[in-house]
Design a protein around this motif. Structure first.
Motif, short mmCIF file in Angstrom:
data_model
loop_
_atom_site.label_atom_id
_atom_site.label_comp_id
_atom_site.label_asym_id
_atom_site.label_seq_id
_atom_site.Cartn_x
_atom_site.Cartn_y
_atom_site.Cartn_z
N LEU A 124 0.87 -1.23 -0.06
CA LEU A 124 0.08 -0.03 0.22
C LEU A 124 1.03 1.05 -0.06
N ASP A 127 0.87 6.60 2.92
CA ASP A 127 -0.36 7.28 3.65
C ASP A 127 -1.39 6.31 3.96
N ASP A 128 -1.75 5.20 3.14
CA ASP A 128 -2.59 4.37 3.64
C ASP A 128 -2.13 3.59 4.93
N ARG A 129 -0.72 3.13 4.76
CA ARG A 129 -0.14 2.24 5.85
C ARG A 129 -0.09 3.10 7.24
N ARG A 159 -10.50 9.18 4.32
CA ARG A 159 -9.07 8.49 3.93
C ARG A 159 -9.15 7.09 4.52
N ARG A 162 -11.31 4.68 2.23
CA ARG A 162 -10.40 4.34 1.00
C ARG A 162 -9.13 3.50 1.61
N ALA A 163 -8.50 3.83 2.34
CA ALA A 163 -7.27 2.92 2.57
C ALA A 163 -7.85 1.42 3.02
N ARG A 166 -8.71 -0.05 -0.47
CA ARG A 166 -7.34 -0.50 -1.09
C ARG A 166 -6.68 -1.79 -0.35
N ASN A 189 -6.04 -5.15 8.54
CA ASN A 189 -7.02 -4.45 7.77
C ASN A 189 -8.23 -4.26 8.75
#
Length: 195
Positions: A124, A127-129, A159, A162-163, A166, A189
């Motif tokens: 990922l 930012d997602d992590r 955000r 969305r993360a 993903r 997750n």
């Protein structure tokens, strides 16, 4: 010419003497210090300290050319103090790093996620992590994450949604969506719940 520090009542004669001293010896002191300091910022600090001492002890500064030698002595001591401080900071940093290294070497890993889950997580964007890590590892809610990231709570929710999406896509792409136990999937997750 820089204005002398104002730690005593204005005295035009004193200010004139300091101004003359500064004008006559600034280049000398600067050259002396720059040839001995490795970093220009350190040199600037020492030069400023030298003239601050000169202002405070103006009555002790000799007249004429001996004033330059007096200023060199002040600069020399300021350089030595700066080097001692830097050495102390380096030693402290080295001790802290050594202790942290020992602590990390003996600490039990915080997460024992399956390697394939770790690989999906690392695939990922950073930012997602970070978002998913703040939820899963640090246990923060949207309001707390908003403070950490300096954004609104609503922006965190968007955000984070969305993360999570993903992450789910990455798990499915790797064929891991149904293969992982629910606890492991939630830990890396955090799809359940809405912080």
């Amino acid at each position: 010419m820089r204005e002398p520090p104002t730690d005593r009542p204005p005295d035009p004669a004193r200010e004139a003497r300091f101004g003359a001293l500064y004008d006559a010896h600034f280049a000398h002191v600067t050259g002396y210090v720059r040839r001995r300091a490795d970093d220009p910022h350190d040199a600037a600090d020492v030069i400023a300290e030298t003239f601050l001492v000169a202002w405070r002890r103006l009555d002790d500064v000799p007249s004429g050319d001996p004033a330059r030698f007096w200023l060199y002595g002040v600069a020399r001591r300021a350089l030595a103090n700066q080097r001692r401080g830097e050495r102390r900071r380096r030693d402290l940093t080295a001790r802290a790093a050594a202790r942290l290294g020992r602590d990390l070497a003996t600490a039990r890993p915080a997460d024992t996620a399956p390697p394939e889950l770790t690989a999906a997580f690392r695939a990922l964007r950073a930012d997602d992590r970070e978002l998913l890590g703040l939820v899963a590892w640090e246990g923060l809610d949207a309001g707390e994450i908003a403070v950490v990231l300096g954004i609104s709570r609503n922006a965190v929710r968007i955000r984070l949604h969305r993360a999570r999406r993903r992450m789910t896509h990455e798990l499915e792409r790797r064929g891991l969506g149904a293969a992982l136990p629910d606890a492991a999937r939630v830990r890396a997750n955090p799809m359940e719940g809405n912080p």
